[in-house]
Every structure is written in C-alpha cells, then in structure tokens.
Design a protein around this motif. Sequence first.
Motif, PDB file in Angstrom:
ATOM      1  N   ILE A 195     -17.924 -20.901 -23.469  1.00  0.00           N
ATOM      2  CA  ILE A 195     -18.138 -19.500 -23.866  1.00  0.00           C
ATOM      3  C   ILE A 195     -19.377 -18.931 -23.176  1.00  0.00           C
ATOM      4  O   ILE A 195     -19.408 -17.765 -22.762  1.00  0.00           O
ATOM      5  N   THR A 312     -11.353 -17.829 -23.897  1.00  0.00           N
ATOM      6  CA  THR A 312     -11.196 -16.500 -23.298  1.00  0.00           C
ATOM      7  C   THR A 312     -11.299 -15.407 -24.351  1.00  0.00           C
ATOM      8  O   THR A 312     -11.935 -14.362 -24.138  1.00  0.00           O
ATOM      9  N   ARG A 315     -14.922 -14.933 -25.140  1.00  0.00           N
ATOM     10  CA  ARG A 315     -15.662 -14.317 -24.029  1.00  0.00           C
ATOM     11  C   ARG A 315     -15.312 -12.834 -23.893  1.00  0.00           C
ATOM     12  O   ARG A 315     -16.156 -12.021 -23.502  1.00  0.00           O
ATOM     13  N   ASP A 322     -12.852 -10.252 -18.979  1.00  0.00           N
ATOM     14  CA  ASP A 322     -13.180 -11.625 -18.554  1.00  0.00           C
ATOM     15  C   ASP A 322     -11.908 -12.438 -18.344  1.00  0.00           C
ATOM     16  O   ASP A 322     -11.009 -12.454 -19.185  1.00  0.00           O
TER      17      ASP A 322
END
Length: 367
Positions: A195, A312, A315, A322
């Motif tokens: 992360i 993901t 993030r 991202d």
Amino acid sequence: MSEEITALQHFDDASLDTAFAALAEEARLETASLTDPEAFRLHWLGRKQGRLKLISEAWLKSAPPEAKKALGIRFNQLKQQIEAALESPATATKSAVQGIDITLPGTLRTPGIPHPLLKTMHEIVSVFHHLGYSTNLGPQVESDFFNFEALNFPPNHPARDTQDTLVIANQHSRPSRDRLLMRTHTSPVQIRTMIAQAPPIRIVIPGKVHRNDAADATHSPIFHQIEGLCVDTNITFSDLKGTLDHAMKALFGSDVKTRFFPSFFPFTEPSADVQISCIFCGGKGCRKCKHSGWIELLGCGMVDPAVFAAVTAERRKINPSDDAYNPEKITGFAFGMGVERIAMMLHGVSDIGHFYSGDMRFLEQFA
C-alpha cells in the motif's frame, strides 16, 4: 578523635552556637586531613557509637522542650556538613583508591550472546539480504483487514480456523475490518508495504506472531516467523524455486536438495509446501524425517490476484487512478517459515519450550 561528649549546661542560642561550632570545626579539620573516608563515616555517622548518635543521646534527650527545636536545627546542619564532606569528589576519589586491592584477581565479565532464536533469525535474514532483500517490520497488534481480509481471508472463511488468535477486548462495536487482534503471521506487513510502495518490492519480514495453539513439544501460542515478498514484472514460479533453493543451501549446506508439493494458502495461487532432504541422514531415511528422507520446512506460492486487488482498492483511496498492482502487469511470490522449527533443526532441540524457559543450563550451550 575523642568520643567523650560533654553534657551541655545551658541551652540558650549562644551556648548552642558555641557547642556546635566546635563540633563543626572538629569535623572540618578531620575532613582536611582525611585518609580513610569509611573510618570518618563510621566515626561520625555510625549507628551505635557514632559521634552524632552520642550527641543525640547526650544533648537532644536532656534538652528542655523549648530548646529542642533550636538544638535540632543545629544538629541537622552538622549532619549535612558531614554528609556533604563524604560526597565531595575529593572524598570519593580517596574512597575509590582505598577500596581497590590490586592483589585480588580481576572480575571475569562474561559477554552476553544472542538468544538462539534471534541468532537463527539473523542468519536467515542475512541470507536474503545477500540476495538484495531489505527488512520491513510491523505492529504485533493488527486490524482484521490487514491480518485477514486483505490476504483473501473473508469473514467466516474456514481458513481462519487454522489461524485462531487472541482478539483485543471491546471490539464488537467496530466494523469487522477495523477490529484489533494479535497478528497470526507477519503477512500484514506485506500488505502495508505494498500500500505504501509501488513495485518493485523485495522484502523479508521477521517477527513475533500469536496463535491459539496448545503448547507441546513442537507448538507454542507465541512463535516467530520470517516471511518474504517479491513483486515485479515477469516474476515466475521458477524465480521462487530458485530463490528458496539457494536459501536452503545457504542455511543447511550445499548438498541439501529441495522439492515442492502442491498446497493451499488463501493468499497465494498456486501454492506449495517446500521440503528439504533430511540434514540428519542425507536423505537416506531416519527417525527424524520419519524414514522419508525429506523434512517439510516452509510454505510459499505466487501472490493471489485477489491480494493485489485489495491493495489496489486501498491505494485508490489516495489516488483513484492508481494501477501499480494490476495483476496483468506485475506478478510476485511470497514465502514464510517458522524460526523455531529451523532453530530446532540446526541445534538438535527436541522441545520448543526450551527456547522460552529461561533455563541458563540450556542457553549456555549456545555461548
């Protein structure tokens, strides 16, 4: 140094000042020519026959009530003068010189050694440092999200039963993902690292973990793990096999062979158990390897795309676009091993409890 204390005839301020001034001067002269601080201390502050003890008995006890306060003040000032003389640097130096007998044998100070578990942990980590891995650490109290959900352990998933752990009290009012518990593996640090950092990643994660295991010769509710994570483009299962084969040879000797068997872990797919040829019999078969010639040592596998998806999602809370952990662009592998198990093999220890007993007879064998 006379021990005789003359009884006071008068207790007015002038008489008290004269009597205590004489004692203060006596103490000052003795301090100026001091050669034995301990004798000086006993002479003035001794509990049985010290000068202050005798003064207290001769003057304080016989003083009229109205004079006791004034006499007590002067008595304490004299005591403070003597104590200050004993604490002065010059007196301390003389005391140190007097206290050394150079004819006595010196004190042997045995240097400490790393605990066998720490020593084993450092040896394993060192192997991966030489392969370009860095070390990451994380908290032992983790949230359900980092310990389970992000690693593809959904709530009520049966795989959680194998990692039953201690849950922090009064967590039921929190959302499931935020509830705190004692981590069951060091894998949460893998999630935290991904992360916080985009690929490439090559890390090893040593640390203490907790599980609700009954203590016996090979199990403990508290133990240590070392996990590893490698994420980059074009990482394959062959890279994983080569890495672990090199690590096992570095730890157990160049003659050791490795083999991989299919297994299951929620956070890797495909997954494998790693066995090494028995280091005790050279693979011929003995009681320690159950006459198979092989010893199971660790688990590993390719990082499951579901783990990348969880990373993901976190993030993208910061950067909605991202795409660093898109499984179509990157791959990775992970592995984990128990430090106690390897330490027991390397040192021929039959009971894991010895590592935690604090028995110096056991620990001194590793000095």
